[in-house]
Design an enzyme around this catalytic site. Structure first.
Site, PDB file in Angstrom:
ATOM      1  N   PHE A  75       0.794  -1.179  -0.142  1.00 48.77           N
ATOM      2  CA  PHE A  75      -0.136   0.166   0.036  1.00 48.77           C
ATOM      3  C   PHE A  75       0.874   1.264   0.029  1.00 48.77           C
ATOM      4  CE2 PHE A  75      -4.278   1.343   1.821  1.00 48.77           C
ATOM      5  CZ  PHE A  75      -4.750   1.878   0.945  1.00 48.77           C
ATOM      6  N   ASP A 112      -5.107  -1.880  -0.473  1.00 46.50           N
ATOM      7  CA  ASP A 112      -5.376  -2.363   0.925  1.00 46.50           C
ATOM      8  C   ASP A 112      -5.484  -3.794   0.963  1.00 46.50           C
ATOM      9  OD1 ASP A 112      -5.830  -2.654   3.426  1.00 46.50           O
ATOM     10  OD2 ASP A 112      -7.968  -1.785   3.312  1.00 46.50           O
ATOM     11  N   ALA A 113      -4.490  -4.529   1.348  1.00 48.67           N
ATOM     12  CA  ALA A 113      -4.268  -5.975   1.579  1.00 48.67           C
ATOM     13  C   ALA A 113      -5.402  -6.732   2.375  1.00 48.67           C
ATOM     14  CB  ALA A 113      -3.191  -6.512   2.167  1.00 48.67           C
ATOM     15  N   LEU A 140       2.842  -7.880   6.338  1.00 50.07           N
ATOM     16  CA  LEU A 140       2.099  -6.405   6.569  1.00 50.07           C
ATOM     17  C   LEU A 140       2.662  -5.750   7.987  1.00 50.07           C
ATOM     18  CD1 LEU A 140      -1.488  -7.221   5.449  1.00 50.07           C
ATOM     19  CD2 LEU A 140       0.321  -6.488   4.088  1.00 50.07           C
ATOM     20  N   ALA A 141       2.972  -4.454   7.836  1.00 48.07           N
ATOM     21  CA  ALA A 141       2.919  -3.704   9.106  1.00 48.07           C
ATOM     22  C   ALA A 141       2.081  -2.500   9.003  1.00 48.07           C
ATOM     23  CB  ALA A 141       4.429  -3.481   9.304  1.00 48.07           C
ATOM     24  N   TYR A 226       8.374 -10.494  16.389  1.00 50.06           N
ATOM     25  CA  TYR A 226       9.608 -10.107  16.897  1.00 50.06           C
ATOM     26  C   TYR A 226       9.357 -10.369  18.273  1.00 50.06           C
ATOM     27  CZ  TYR A 226      13.485  -7.441  18.757  1.00 50.06           C
ATOM     28  OH  TYR A 226      14.434  -7.241  19.587  1.00 50.06           O
ATOM     29  N   TYR A 236       7.140  -3.812  23.935  1.00 47.19           N
ATOM     30  CA  TYR A 236       6.934  -4.902  22.495  1.00 47.19           C
ATOM     31  C   TYR A 236       5.931  -6.067  23.141  1.00 47.19           C
ATOM     32  CZ  TYR A 236       7.020  -6.513  17.870  1.00 47.19           C
ATOM     33  OH  TYR A 236       6.610  -6.641  16.649  1.00 47.19           O
ATOM     34  N   LYS A 245       0.784 -10.242  18.089  1.00 49.20           N
ATOM     35  CA  LYS A 245       1.851 -11.327  17.718  1.00 49.20           C
ATOM     36  C   LYS A 245       1.522 -12.557  18.289  1.00 49.20           C
ATOM     37  CE  LYS A 245       4.436  -8.743  15.015  1.00 49.20           C
ATOM     38  NZ  LYS A 245       4.301  -8.948  13.647  1.00 49.20           N
TER      39      LYS A 245
END
Ligand code: NAD
Length: 398
Positions: A75, A112-113, A140-141, A226, A236, A245
């Site tokens: 995108f 847009d995925a 994707l991020a 991560y 995180y 995650k």
């Protein structure tokens, strides 16, 4: 126009077309300089989030390491006569041109995925051009996701959970070590972050591809995560992003039994910390990365994005590879970053780092250099004073 970096916080609002092409070419050159990857690996790969960071490197390693046909989705902002495109827009063009020149199939779709419309477009393209795919990389991020079924716009938040955190960080522009207060997320903010960065959309993709009959026998899919260490856990792994995650782990476990019927699987790969558009936006991470890079470079074990992904394909995705899995079944590529001696030294420096000694104990210069490279700045051989056409001579339709 003459394109110079224009930095606003953790984003650069300009991108250099020739520099982005150099960034892509450098990665291709690295992959070509390595032994070719096994010939019997995936031959048709779909990369979601193909235009930058780990997705772009995955696409480059697949294509130039093992001659793979790739479809990429991202995108990105297209250019205007007086405004540059986003870096990923130039990266996609540079990748496609290099792949085509090398006789490799490569098509990139921009949009847009998370939407059903993009899923249909990709399925049509696979049917027409490739028949089926063997591997889906989910990289994707994004800060937002419009849910394709409810229409709700979910926004992700990067916050700790439970208690407020008072924690060291760095002001990247000023080069100052600072202390930041991070307020905890509300349950709603956490749920929204899981909706954006969790596994639901990964499952929607695999379901849609499966129902369309475009998954080859033995189809594999991989998403990236991560984990880090106690220095980054508060923001995180133990924060909103960590919850998202964890949801990737859930999705992988839910998908694998179905995929296993044809010899396939869904896995999460734990990757090392690098500088990317996404990671630069996470508080604390730039300071951790600056210390980590210095320690890893001093020991000659530093890997940039493409080297890291190349090692993943060579050692973990090759057929017959002995997988380095943790107790949840994730592929662990963060073994070097989390090495005992490396982490001990990063922790030691973390305790003593301040603005005065940052340049000595940490590699903020390396962080800044990598950050600028994402946007095509800082490449040898690129004339940054030359006039460039931000549209690359193309007629841009909105
Ligand atoms: P990045 O910012 O470099 O790339 C993100 C990609 O997603 C881009 O191609 C962008 O165009 C695409 N994208 C975003 N929203 C989209 C949308 N709605 N539709 C289509 N495409 C969209 O990110 P990155 O750092 O390479 O992160 C990729 C994955 O790797 C993430 O899951 C991240 O958590 C994970 N990861 C990153 C690091 C790190 O240090 N950067 C470490 C481990 C794992």
């Amino acid at each position: 126009m003459i394109v110079k970096p224009r930095i606003r916080g953790f984003i650069c609002t300009t991108a250099h077309p020739t520099g982005c092409a150099a960034h892509v070419q450098n990665q291709i050159d690295y992959v070509r300089s390595q032994a070719s990857l096994v010939k019997d690996g995936a031959k048709r790969v779909l990369v979601l989030g193909c235009s930058g960071g780990y997705g772009l490197s995955s696409r480059i390693v697949s294509a130039f390491g093992s001659g793979t046909a790739t479809i990429g989705v991202s995108f990105e902002k297209s250019p205007e006569d007086n405004r540059t495109a986003s870096a990923g827009w130039y990266n996609n063009i540079a990748f496609e041109q290099a792949a085509t020149k090398a006789g490799l199939y490569a098509k990139s779709l921009n949009g847009d995925a998370f939407s059903d419309a993009m899923k249909s477009k990709v399925i049509d393209l696979i049917r027409t051009d490739l028949g089926q795919i063997d591997l889906l990389i989910y990289s994707l991020a994004s800060p937002v996701r419009q849910h394709p079924r409810t229409g709700v716009l979910h926004r992700s938040t990067i916050k700790p959970l439970g208690e407020a955190q008072h924690i060291k960080s760095v002001h990247v522009d000023r080069g100052e070590v600072i202390e930041v207060d991070l307020e905890p997320a509300t349950p709603e903010e956490t749920a929204n972050t899981v909706a954006v960065m969790g596994g639901e959309d990964w499952e929607f993709w695999v379901e849609a591809l499966e129902q369309a009959g475009v998954l080859a026998s033995g189809f594999h899919t991989l998403a990236f995560t991560y984990i880090g260490t106690e220095l980054t856990w508060p923001i995180y792994w133990e924060g909103t992003l960590g919850k998202a995650k964890e949801d990737l782990d859930r999705a992988a476990s839910a998908m694998t039994p179905k995929l296993a019927k044809t010899g396939g699987e869904a896995r999460v790969a734990v990757l090392k910390a690098i500088v990317s558009q996404a990671s630069s936006a996470i508080p604390v991470v730039p300071l951790y990365v600056a210390l980590l890079f210095k320690v890893m470079k001093e020991r000659d074990v530093h890997e940039d994005c493409v080297r890291h992904i190349h090692r993943m394909f060579a050692t973990q995705l090759a057929s017959g590879a002995e997988l380095r899995l943790d107790d949840v079944g994730r592929i662990r590529m963060d073994d070097v970053e989390l090495g005992h001696e490396i982490q001990e030294e990063v922790r030691r420096r973390w305790a003593l780092v301040n603005t005065g000694n940052l340049a000595e104990v940490g590699d903020l210069a390396g962080f800044r250099e990598d950050f600028l490279k994402i946007f095509g700045f800082g490449f040898a051989g690129v004339d940054y004073d030359a006039d460039v056409d931000p549209t690359l001579g193309m007629t841009i339709s909105s």
